[in-house]
Write a protein that holds these residues in place. Structure first.
Motif, PDB file in Angstrom:
ATOM      1  N   GLU A  34      -2.304  -8.270  -0.016  1.00 26.52           N
ATOM      2  CA  GLU A  34      -1.293  -7.595   0.807  1.00 26.52           C
ATOM      3  C   GLU A  34      -0.045  -7.275  -0.015  1.00 26.52           C
ATOM      4  O   GLU A  34       0.501  -6.182   0.064  1.00 26.52           O
ATOM      5  N   ARG A  39      -4.962  -2.076  -0.839  1.00 31.94           N
ATOM      6  CA  ARG A  39      -5.602  -0.923  -0.201  1.00 31.94           C
ATOM      7  C   ARG A  39      -5.063   0.373  -0.782  1.00 31.94           C
ATOM      8  O   ARG A  39      -5.826   1.270  -1.154  1.00 31.94           O
ATOM      9  N   THR A  43      -7.372   2.904  -3.102  1.00 32.16           N
ATOM     10  CA  THR A  43      -7.781   4.170  -2.475  1.00 32.16           C
ATOM     11  C   THR A  43      -7.137   5.386  -3.119  1.00 32.16           C
ATOM     12  O   THR A  43      -7.473   6.507  -2.746  1.00 32.16           O
ATOM     13  N   HIS A  77      -7.593  -4.915   5.759  1.00 34.44           N
ATOM     14  CA  HIS A  77      -8.006  -3.719   5.010  1.00 34.44           C
ATOM     15  C   HIS A  77      -9.331  -3.917   4.282  1.00 34.44           C
ATOM     16  O   HIS A  77      -9.658  -3.166   3.362  1.00 34.44           O
ATOM     17  N   ALA A  80     -11.776  -0.817   4.014  1.00 37.49           N
ATOM     18  CA  ALA A  80     -11.260   0.245   3.142  1.00 37.49           C
ATOM     19  C   ALA A  80     -11.252  -0.190   1.678  1.00 37.49           C
ATOM     20  O   ALA A  80     -11.632   0.588   0.793  1.00 37.49           O
TER      21      ALA A  80
END
Length: 140
Positions: A34, A39, A43, A77, A80
């Protein structure tokens, strides 16, 4: 916890320090994911190879931390990040570090890890993607 505004080099360092194969890492691996904005990092179009490799180790830790910290089943997440990880590993190609893909594929259906990863059905597509990656000619 707000994501840190870090360069990819610093992100790789933060993730690397949190995944040094010590069982105590399970207590804070989810918080690290986090804090570094894993994420968002995973991504984006082409994260550094070091970030992808360290993210694989961090995901491995999260798959094994039931009773300690944020598990894969509870990491908000997870879907993802796991999907991005398999895409990025495929983009980068094989290496010793990236063979963690096989370990992750096994972890996603392990009865012993059910408390950490949740139901195997949730991960069927991702497990298939990891196994397909390992079956590619350039990975053999």
């Amino acid at each position: 916890m707000r994501p840190c505004r870090r360069t990819s080099g610093r992100t790789a360092l933060a993730v690397a320090r949190s995944s040094r194969r010590d069982y105590l890492n399970g207590y804070f691996a989810g918080r690290v994911a986090e804090a570094v904005g894993l994420r968002d990092v995973m991504t984006r179009e082409a994260p550094d190879a070091d970030v992808v490799d360290h993210a694989g180790r961090l995901l491995h830790v999260i798959c094994h931390c039931a009773g300690m910290g944020t598990t894969l089943a509870l990491y908000p997440h997870a879907d993802a990040v796991m999907a991005a990880h398999v895409r990025q590993v495929a983009r980068l190609g094989p290496s010793v570090e990236r063979c963690i893909a096989g370990v992750l594929a096994r972890s996603l259906v392990s009865e012993a890890l059910r408390d950490s990863v949740g139901p195997a059905e949730r991960w069927a597509t991702l497990r298939g993607a990891y196994l397909a990656l390992l079956d590619r000619e350039d990975w053999c």
